[in-house]
Design an enzyme around this catalytic site. Structure first.
Site, PDB file in Angstrom:
ATOM      1  N   HIS A   1       8.744 -17.234 -19.611  1.00  0.00           N
ATOM      2  CA  HIS A   1       7.502 -17.178 -19.500  1.00  0.00           C
ATOM      3  C   HIS A   1       7.388 -15.949 -18.238  1.00  0.00           C
ATOM      4  O   HIS A   1       6.382 -15.883 -17.743  1.00  0.00           O
ATOM      5  CB  HIS A   1       6.653 -18.300 -18.772  1.00  0.00           C
TER       6      HIS A   1
ATOM      7  N   ASP B   1      10.295 -23.769 -17.336  1.00  0.00           N
ATOM      8  CA  ASP B   1       9.954 -24.562 -18.561  1.00  0.00           C
ATOM      9  C   ASP B   1      10.104 -23.668 -19.596  1.00  0.00           C
ATOM     10  O   ASP B   1      10.183 -22.476 -19.837  1.00  0.00           O
ATOM     11  CB  ASP B   1       8.391 -24.887 -18.523  1.00  0.00           C
ATOM     12  N   GLU B   2      10.512 -24.499 -20.888  1.00  0.00           N
ATOM     13  CA  GLU B   2      10.402 -23.772 -22.260  1.00  0.00           C
ATOM     14  C   GLU B   2      11.528 -22.668 -22.408  1.00  0.00           C
ATOM     15  O   GLU B   2      11.148 -21.707 -23.034  1.00  0.00           O
ATOM     16  CB  GLU B   2       9.158 -23.348 -22.812  1.00  0.00           C
ATOM     17  N   LEU B   3      12.720 -22.843 -21.773  1.00  0.00           N
ATOM     18  CA  LEU B   3      13.531 -21.519 -22.413  1.00  0.00           C
ATOM     19  C   LEU B   3      14.023 -22.127 -23.581  1.00  0.00           C
ATOM     20  O   LEU B   3      14.375 -23.055 -24.046  1.00  0.00           O
ATOM     21  CB  LEU B   3      14.937 -21.987 -21.189  1.00  0.00           C
TER      22      LEU B   3
ATOM     23  N   GLU C   1      11.832 -29.264 -16.696  1.00  0.00           N
ATOM     24  CA  GLU C   1      13.288 -28.910 -16.921  1.00  0.00           C
ATOM     25  C   GLU C   1      14.119 -28.261 -16.003  1.00  0.00           C
ATOM     26  O   GLU C   1      15.338 -28.202 -16.060  1.00  0.00           O
ATOM     27  CB  GLU C   1      12.983 -27.569 -18.143  1.00  0.00           C
TER      28      GLU C   1
END
Length: 402
Positions: A106, A191-193, A243
């Site tokens: 991000h 988050d959200e790798l 995460e």
């Protein structure tokens, strides 16, 4: 939040409802929203969105922000004076501000802004043009984020990545000191790798080899070990999305493919995990992380994400990637007993003691006006407050109502 006077007004509203933490999301793929001394590209490039034939001028439009960077709802940032006003106003009302700098994912606004910086300085013959570079130019990794980006990751194999983080953290800590409000906690994203991240980065792969790390998951741990060291030098605690303290149960040579489970590597370091993911097999993830030893803030996307649309009417503002969330969902949510009828892991007594609180989360990216933002936020805030204070009202203790 929309940049401007609205933040101070929202602090007043938080005070009214006795909310004590403002988690301020300052950076994203689509924008960097705080001026950092010494790195003007972060806002000159990364805080402006619009159409241009020159890709090095500013970011492209996103979330319906429009073509003109000068009038775009996607353009704007806080100056230090703006930020200090928010900090002082919040502190006077016993509200802690927890800023968030997204990393390593991000981070497209920062990654591309530092590419712009490197390009500009290289053209001037500056030998330190790459001092704050965040992406390996030789990276051939193939990945796609949930938001469809393939060029938005900080590279943990580059020394310049940690130099950038050190500079930004130091600047933030200094702003807080000058405002008279010390920075206690920094939310560091996590988050959200996306799957495939760093798998084709020569710098990342060389670091794995030289440090004898356990593949890409070991590289993740190494990255946040380094980030944690930077924060400790400034006396700042680390917070992050879940995460930060979770891993995939079934390694597959990359970041794994199984369900998320607690990552023992960061236990005992005082990290706070903000747990948004209560989807599918992660419905009890917040409880499992608390039971394992992490301090958690519960922010379940299907219940307390205030940017979710209330229903499917096309005229309703908001999004629906997690759920349609109406007032009953908010009012009836029981944070410490959400799985009473759904099964899953229950909170232990020790786990319950590690739940620091709950968070009503609202991303304003698809809300171009204050009116649309407040239409989503205010009814849910009232519902949440009414639920929280209902026992006192039932007892007839009217003084307890804020």
């Amino acid at each position: 939040f929309v940049v401007g006077q609205g933040q101070v007004q929202h602090v007043e509203l938080m005070s009214r409802f006795k909310l004590n933490v403002l988690h301020l999301h300052l950076t994203e793929d689509e924008g960097w929203r705080l001026a950092i001394p010494g790195l003007p590209e972060l806002t000159d490039f990364g805080a402006r969105r619009g159409h241009s034939a020159d890709p090095w001028r500013h970011l492209p439009p996103a979330h319906g922000s429009g073509p003109d960077a000068a009038t775009s709802t996607g353009s704007g940032f806080f100056t230090e004076a703006d930020y200090a006003e928010i900090l002082r106003h919040a502190a006077a009302r016993h509200i802690e501000v927890v800023p968030e700098i997204e990393m390593p994912g991000h981070a497209r606004a920062a990654v591309q802004a530092m590419n712009v910086r490197a390009r500009r300085l290289a053209a001037q013959g500056d030998t330190k043009a790459n001092a704050f570079l965040l992406a390996d130019p030789a990276d051939r990794s193939r990945y796609r984020s949930p938001q469809a980006y393939d060029d938005h990751l900080m590279d943990p194999g580059l020394p310049s990545t940690y130099r950038f983080i050190e500079h930004v953290v130091g600047a933030l800590a200094a702003m807080h000191r000058r405002a008279g409000v010390p920075l206690k906690q920094l939310h560091v994203g996590a988050d959200e790798l996306p799957r495939g991240a760093w798998s084709g980065s020569p710098a990342a792969l060389a670091l794995i080899e030289s440090e004898k790390l356990a593949g890409l998951p070991g590289l993740w741990n190494h990255f946040y070990d380094r980030v944690g060291e930077i924060l400790r030098r400034h006396g700042i605690a680390a917070g992050g999305w879940e995460e930060l303290g979770a891993r995939r149960e079934k390694p597959d040579g990359g970041f794994g493919s199984g369900p998320l489970v607690p990552n023992e590597h960061f236990l005992g370091r005082g990290h706070t995990l903000y747990v948004w993911n209560n989807l599918d097999d992660a419905d009890d993830l917040g409880y499992r992380l608390a039971n394992a030893g992490y301090r958690v803030v519960l922010a379940p996307a299907t219940k307390l994400y205030f940017d979710m649309a209330a229903n499917a009417n096309p005229g309703e503002p908001g999004v629906n990637w997690a759920a349609m969330t109406d007032l009953r969902d908010v009012f009836e949510h029981r944070p410490l007993d959400a799985l009473r009828s759904a099964g899953g892991t229950a909170l232990t007594e020790a786990g319950r003691a590690r739940v620091a609180g709950i968070e009503g989360t609202l991303f304003a990216e698809v809300m171009p006006t204050r009116e649309s933002l407040e239409r989503l936020m205010l009814p849910r805030l009232f519902a949440l407050a009414e639920r929280a204070w209902a026992p006192a009202v039932e007892r007839g203790d009217t003084k307890a109502w804020p």
